[in-house]
Design a protein around this motif. Sequence first.
Motif, short mmCIF file in Angstrom:
data_model
loop_
_atom_site.label_atom_id
_atom_site.label_comp_id
_atom_site.label_asym_id
_atom_site.label_seq_id
_atom_site.Cartn_x
_atom_site.Cartn_y
_atom_site.Cartn_z
N TYR A 43 22.87 6.61 22.07
CA TYR A 43 23.15 5.22 21.72
C TYR A 43 21.89 4.36 21.80
O TYR A 43 21.97 3.13 21.88
N SER A 45 19.69 3.37 19.73
CA SER A 45 19.40 2.39 18.67
C SER A 45 20.08 1.05 18.95
O SER A 45 19.69 0.03 18.39
N SER A 46 21.09 1.04 19.82
CA SER A 46 21.77 -0.21 20.16
C SER A 46 21.43 -0.65 21.59
O SER A 46 22.13 -1.48 22.17
N HIS A 72 36.85 -0.75 17.19
CA HIS A 72 35.93 -0.05 16.30
C HIS A 72 36.70 0.37 15.05
O HIS A 72 37.81 0.87 15.15
N GLY A 114 28.98 -5.77 15.45
CA GLY A 114 27.91 -4.93 14.95
C GLY A 114 28.42 -3.87 13.99
O GLY A 114 29.61 -3.79 13.70
N GLY A 116 26.98 -0.02 11.72
CA GLY A 116 25.97 0.97 11.40
C GLY A 116 26.61 2.29 11.02
O GLY A 116 27.64 2.30 10.33
N GLU A 136 24.03 7.36 17.17
CA GLU A 136 24.47 6.09 16.61
C GLU A 136 23.27 5.43 15.96
O GLU A 136 22.21 5.30 16.58
N GLN A 138 22.42 1.99 14.73
CA GLN A 138 22.82 0.58 14.72
C GLN A 138 22.09 -0.11 13.57
O GLN A 138 20.86 -0.13 13.54
N ARG A 141 23.61 -6.31 14.49
CA ARG A 141 24.35 -6.75 15.68
C ARG A 141 24.20 -8.27 15.78
O ARG A 141 23.12 -8.79 15.58
#
Length: 144
Positions: A43, A45-46, A72, A114, A116, A136, A138, A141
């Motif tokens: 995770y 990238s976020s 989600h 957010g 992606g 993930e 992203q 956001r």
Amino acid sequence: MDTQEIGDRLEIIALLARYTHAIDTGQWDLLDEVFCQDAVIDYSSSGGIRGSRDEVKGWLAQVLAHWPARLHLVGAAHIDFLDGTQARVSAPFTDTLAPTREMVAARTEGFLHGGGWYHHLMLRTPDGWRSTELVEEQSWRTAR
């Protein structure tokens, strides 16, 4: 497309739904039905962690407690079967994390929105398809 491929695609799509259900409801042990025990989940990238399934379960439980209302949505998955036992799966997502389950004004602070892509490497196991890797990606956001 033969019946095996149709069945595999349906199972993989159900796995993606199980993933979002686990995250949104806080049923962290459901992630054991999504990921192999030795899966790597990324995770970063976020702003999150990269770790094992068990490390990520603990981290999610701690971090997402700040947003008790979560939703989600996963879009149409692109599934490439590499052979009879592996598949690359990419699916777009959007998410909303809310600081409360109560009705509040849209301008209330603490909301995150957010989106992606979820990129999985899936493996056919004796228990069905499982993710051995999730990255993930992203794309955007916003925070209020």
